[in-house]
Design a protein around this motif. Structure first.
Motif, mmCIF file in Angstrom:
data_model
loop_
_atom_site.group_PDB
_atom_site.id
_atom_site.type_symbol
_atom_site.label_atom_id
_atom_site.label_comp_id
_atom_site.label_asym_id
_atom_site.label_seq_id
_atom_site.Cartn_x
_atom_site.Cartn_y
_atom_site.Cartn_z
ATOM 1 N N GLU A 1 0.841 -1.200 0.000
ATOM 2 C CA GLU A 1 0.000 0.000 0.000
ATOM 3 C C GLU A 1 0.871 1.243 0.000
ATOM 4 O O GLU A 1 1.535 1.544 0.988
ATOM 5 C CB GLU A 1 -0.943 0.012 1.200
ATOM 6 C CG GLU A 1 -1.949 1.143 1.126
ATOM 7 C CD GLU A 1 -3.081 0.987 2.131
ATOM 8 O OE1 GLU A 1 -3.606 2.023 2.554
ATOM 9 O OE2 GLU A 1 -3.432 -0.167 2.482
ATOM 10 N N LEU A 2 0.841 1.962 -1.122
ATOM 11 C CA LEU A 2 1.631 3.186 -1.278
ATOM 12 C C LEU A 2 0.696 4.369 -1.475
ATOM 13 O O LEU A 2 -0.114 4.379 -2.405
ATOM 14 C CB LEU A 2 2.568 3.059 -2.487
ATOM 15 C CG LEU A 2 3.358 4.316 -2.860
ATOM 16 C CD1 LEU A 2 4.350 4.677 -1.752
ATOM 17 C CD2 LEU A 2 4.079 4.119 -4.185
ATOM 18 N N HIS A 3 0.801 5.359 -0.599
ATOM 19 C CA HIS A 3 0.075 6.621 -0.725
ATOM 20 C C HIS A 3 1.067 7.645 -1.260
ATOM 21 O O HIS A 3 2.177 7.767 -0.740
ATOM 22 C CB HIS A 3 -0.448 7.082 0.634
ATOM 23 C CG HIS A 3 -1.498 6.191 1.198
ATOM 24 N ND1 HIS A 3 -2.815 6.543 1.268
ATOM 25 C CD2 HIS A 3 -1.420 4.924 1.718
ATOM 26 C CE1 HIS A 3 -3.514 5.555 1.810
ATOM 27 N NE2 HIS A 3 -2.678 4.561 2.086
ATOM 28 N N PHE A 4 0.657 8.403 -2.293
ATOM 29 C CA PHE A 4 1.591 9.340 -2.917
ATOM 30 C C PHE A 4 0.833 10.458 -3.602
ATOM 31 O O PHE A 4 -0.348 10.320 -3.941
ATOM 32 C CB PHE A 4 2.496 8.606 -3.916
ATOM 33 C CG PHE A 4 1.757 7.880 -5.011
ATOM 34 C CD1 PHE A 4 1.620 8.447 -6.271
ATOM 35 C CD2 PHE A 4 1.202 6.634 -4.781
ATOM 36 C CE1 PHE A 4 0.934 7.776 -7.275
ATOM 37 C CE2 PHE A 4 0.529 5.953 -5.779
ATOM 38 C CZ PHE A 4 0.390 6.520 -7.038
ATOM 39 N N ASP A 5 1.517 11.571 -3.804
ATOM 40 C CA ASP A 5 0.967 12.720 -4.515
ATOM 41 C C ASP A 5 1.651 12.834 -5.861
ATOM 42 O O ASP A 5 2.868 12.656 -5.963
ATOM 43 C CB ASP A 5 1.197 14.004 -3.718
ATOM 44 C CG ASP A 5 0.419 14.015 -2.422
ATOM 45 O OD1 ASP A 5 -0.808 13.817 -2.469
ATOM 46 O OD2 ASP A 5 1.044 14.195 -1.360
ATOM 47 N N VAL A 6 0.866 13.133 -6.903
ATOM 48 C CA VAL A 6 1.430 13.372 -8.229
ATOM 49 C C VAL A 6 1.181 14.816 -8.632
ATOM 50 O O VAL A 6 0.173 15.424 -8.266
ATOM 51 C CB VAL A 6 0.894 12.397 -9.309
ATOM 52 C CG1 VAL A 6 1.220 10.969 -8.967
ATOM 53 C CG2 VAL A 6 -0.575 12.572 -9.558
ATOM 54 N N TYR A 7 2.140 15.334 -9.383
ATOM 55 C CA TYR A 7 2.092 16.702 -9.887
ATOM 56 C C TYR A 7 2.360 16.604 -11.379
ATOM 57 O O TYR A 7 3.505 16.722 -11.828
ATOM 58 C CB TYR A 7 3.148 17.562 -9.189
ATOM 59 C CG TYR A 7 3.067 17.467 -7.685
ATOM 60 C CD1 TYR A 7 2.159 18.244 -6.974
ATOM 61 C CD2 TYR A 7 3.862 16.563 -6.977
ATOM 62 C CE1 TYR A 7 2.067 18.139 -5.591
ATOM 63 C CE2 TYR A 7 3.770 16.451 -5.599
ATOM 64 C CZ TYR A 7 2.878 17.243 -4.916
ATOM 65 O OH TYR A 7 2.771 17.125 -3.546
ATOM 66 N N GLY A 8 1.305 16.311 -12.138
ATOM 67 C CA GLY A 8 1.448 16.104 -13.567
ATOM 68 C C GLY A 8 0.749 17.174 -14.370
ATOM 69 O O GLY A 8 0.192 18.131 -13.823
ATOM 70 N N VAL A 9 0.766 16.993 -15.673
ATOM 71 C CA VAL A 9 0.048 17.884 -16.577
ATOM 72 C C VAL A 9 -1.450 17.596 -16.477
ATOM 73 O O VAL A 9 -2.255 18.518 -16.391
ATOM 74 C CB VAL A 9 0.562 17.700 -18.031
ATOM 75 C CG1 VAL A 9 -0.227 18.563 -18.999
ATOM 76 C CG2 VAL A 9 2.053 18.006 -18.117
#
Length: 155
Positions: free
Chosen positions: A99-107
């Motif tokens: 279980e991986l919680h993460f934030d993405v900053y994409g287009v």
């Protein structure tokens, strides 16, 4: 804040259309095939199937993989940007635990996501109900490459 790492999502028309969701971790792109594509809809549950890691230089690949080669078909860079694990988490340990919680900053993609293993190499990719959530958001409504502006038909 933890160190930002690259992420890329490639729209890949092979035997079947899918999206290759890749996170940079420990010098490789850890990868999942997501048949319906990622979404910003927090109620959607996307199946994600862990596949082999890829080299970092694969992050910018667009083109056609010839018939007879593994992964044949056309590929575009559908989205890219950076990601970071939830504050205080060790991403390698979180993946190993399933279980991986993460934030993405994409287009195209933004906000908090979760990859949760259900069994073996089968995972779910979920978007959390944060300020970036968009009910009904579908990857297929956003078909262009973020690198070239082309569609899969045009590569």
């Amino acid at each position: 804040m933890s160190e930002a790492r690259r992420f890329v999502v490639q729209r890949h028309r092979a035997r079947r259309l899918h999206y290759d969701f890749r996170l940079e971790l420990d010098g490789v792109l850890v990868s999942w095939a997501v048949p319906k594509g990622p979404t910003l809809d927090p109620k959607a549950r996307r199946g994600a199937y862990h596949v082999e890691d890829h080299a970092l230089d694969h992050a910018g690949f667009e083109g056609r993989i010839p018939a007879g080669k593994y992964g044949r078909g056309d590929v575009i860079v559908w989205d890219n940007g950076t990601w970071e694990p939830r504050e205080g988490d060790d991403p390698a340990a979180a993946l190993a635990a399933g279980e991986l919680h993460f934030d993405v900053y994409g287009v195209k993609l933004h906000g908090r996501f979760v990859l949760k293993r259900t069994s073996g190499d089968d995972w779910l990719l979920l978007h959390k109900g944060d300020e970036h959530a968009v009910p009904g958001w579908d990857a297929e409504d956003h078909p262009l490459s973020v690198l070239s502006g082309r569609t899969n038909d045009e590569v």
